[in-house]
Design a protein around this motif. Sequence first.
Motif, PDB file in Angstrom:
ATOM      1  N   GLU A  97       0.812  -1.216   0.000  1.00  0.00           N
ATOM      2  CA  GLU A  97       0.000   0.000   0.000  1.00  0.00           C
ATOM      3  C   GLU A  97       0.847   1.268   0.000  1.00  0.00           C
ATOM      4  O   GLU A  97       0.350   2.341  -0.322  1.00  0.00           O
ATOM      5  N   GLY A  98       2.122   1.157   0.323  1.00  0.00           N
ATOM      6  CA  GLY A  98       2.988   2.326   0.341  1.00  0.00           C
ATOM      7  C   GLY A  98       3.762   2.531  -0.944  1.00  0.00           C
ATOM      8  O   GLY A  98       3.832   3.627  -1.472  1.00  0.00           O
ATOM      9  N   CYS A  99       4.353   1.452  -1.476  1.00  0.00           N
ATOM     10  CA  CYS A  99       5.254   1.612  -2.623  1.00  0.00           C
ATOM     11  C   CYS A  99       4.763   0.935  -3.902  1.00  0.00           C
ATOM     12  O   CYS A  99       5.427   1.035  -4.935  1.00  0.00           O
ATOM     13  N   TYR A 100       3.656   0.223  -3.828  1.00  0.00           N
ATOM     14  CA  TYR A 100       3.043  -0.422  -4.999  1.00  0.00           C
ATOM     15  C   TYR A 100       3.871  -1.582  -5.557  1.00  0.00           C
ATOM     16  O   TYR A 100       3.674  -1.989  -6.689  1.00  0.00           O
ATOM     17  N   ASP A 122       9.492   3.090 -13.032  1.00  0.00           N
ATOM     18  CA  ASP A 122       8.559   3.461 -14.107  1.00  0.00           C
ATOM     19  C   ASP A 122       7.249   2.701 -13.953  1.00  0.00           C
ATOM     20  O   ASP A 122       6.167   3.263 -14.093  1.00  0.00           O
ATOM     21  N   GLU A 123       7.357   1.411 -13.662  1.00  0.00           N
ATOM     22  CA  GLU A 123       6.161   0.577 -13.470  1.00  0.00           C
ATOM     23  C   GLU A 123       5.376   1.020 -12.238  1.00  0.00           C
ATOM     24  O   GLU A 123       4.147   1.088 -12.259  1.00  0.00           O
ATOM     25  N   LEU A 124       6.069   1.320 -11.168  1.00  0.00           N
ATOM     26  CA  LEU A 124       5.398   1.741  -9.934  1.00  0.00           C
ATOM     27  C   LEU A 124       4.641   3.046 -10.150  1.00  0.00           C
ATOM     28  O   LEU A 124       3.527   3.224  -9.616  1.00  0.00           O
ATOM     29  N   LEU A 125       5.215   3.943 -10.914  1.00  0.00           N
ATOM     30  CA  LEU A 125       4.528   5.207 -11.192  1.00  0.00           C
ATOM     31  C   LEU A 125       3.256   4.980 -12.004  1.00  0.00           C
ATOM     32  O   LEU A 125       2.229   5.624 -11.756  1.00  0.00           O
ATOM     33  N   LEU A 126       3.306   4.052 -12.935  1.00  0.00           N
ATOM     34  CA  LEU A 126       2.105   3.711 -13.694  1.00  0.00           C
ATOM     35  C   LEU A 126       1.035   3.133 -12.761  1.00  0.00           C
ATOM     36  O   LEU A 126      -0.149   3.474 -12.866  1.00  0.00           O
ATOM     37  N   ARG A 127       1.450   2.264 -11.850  1.00  0.00           N
ATOM     38  CA  ARG A 127       0.510   1.675 -10.908  1.00  0.00           C
ATOM     39  C   ARG A 127      -0.091   2.746 -10.004  1.00  0.00           C
ATOM     40  O   ARG A 127      -1.293   2.754  -9.739  1.00  0.00           O
ATOM     41  N   ALA A 128       0.748   3.656  -9.525  1.00  0.00           N
ATOM     42  CA  ALA A 128       0.273   4.708  -8.624  1.00  0.00           C
ATOM     43  C   ALA A 128      -0.715   5.631  -9.334  1.00  0.00           C
ATOM     44  O   ALA A 128      -1.744   6.010  -8.767  1.00  0.00           O
ATOM     45  N   LYS A 129      -0.416   5.965 -10.568  1.00  0.00           N
ATOM     46  CA  LYS A 129      -1.296   6.868 -11.319  1.00  0.00           C
ATOM     47  C   LYS A 129      -2.615   6.198 -11.684  1.00  0.00           C
ATOM     48  O   LYS A 129      -3.635   6.867 -11.802  1.00  0.00           O
ATOM     49  N   ALA A 130      -2.603   4.877 -11.830  1.00  0.00           N
ATOM     50  CA  ALA A 130      -3.822   4.138 -12.170  1.00  0.00           C
ATOM     51  C   ALA A 130      -4.689   3.839 -10.952  1.00  0.00           C
ATOM     52  O   ALA A 130      -5.861   3.493 -11.097  1.00  0.00           O
ATOM     53  N   ASP A 131      -4.126   3.991  -9.764  1.00  0.00           N
ATOM     54  CA  ASP A 131      -4.856   3.690  -8.532  1.00  0.00           C
ATOM     55  C   ASP A 131      -5.915   4.767  -8.300  1.00  0.00           C
ATOM     56  O   ASP A 131      -5.601   5.948  -8.261  1.00  0.00           O
ATOM     57  N   PRO A 132      -7.184   4.345  -8.134  1.00  0.00           N
ATOM     58  CA  PRO A 132      -8.259   5.340  -7.974  1.00  0.00           C
ATOM     59  C   PRO A 132      -8.171   6.175  -6.730  1.00  0.00           C
ATOM     60  O   PRO A 132      -7.786   6.085  -5.754  1.00  0.00           O
TER      61      PRO A 132
END
Length: 75
Positions: free
Chosen positions: A40-43, A65-75
Motif C-alpha cells: 500500500e505504500g510503494c506499490y 517506471d512501473e510503480l509510477l504507472l501503478r500509482a497513477k492508475a490507482d483510484p
Amino acid sequence: MSSSTRQFLLEKAATIELSDFVPSPCISVCRMDAATGLCEGCYRTLDEIAAWGRATEEEKRALWDELLLRAKADP
C-alpha cells in the motif's frame, strides 16, 4: 491506497532523475493489499521487494517506471 501515500511516492520519484543512485521506493507504509498483492505504500509486489537489493540500477529505474504507472492508475 490513500492519495497521500500515492503523492509521497510520486514526489520521491521526481528525485530519481537528479541522481545516479536509485533510491528504494519504500515509504515505510508496509502493508500488503490482499486484493491487488501490492504494498500500500510503494506499490511493489513481495517478489519485487525481495529482488530490490540485488537489482541493477537499470532494473531499479525500470521498476520505478512501473510503480509510477501503478500509482497513477490507482483510484
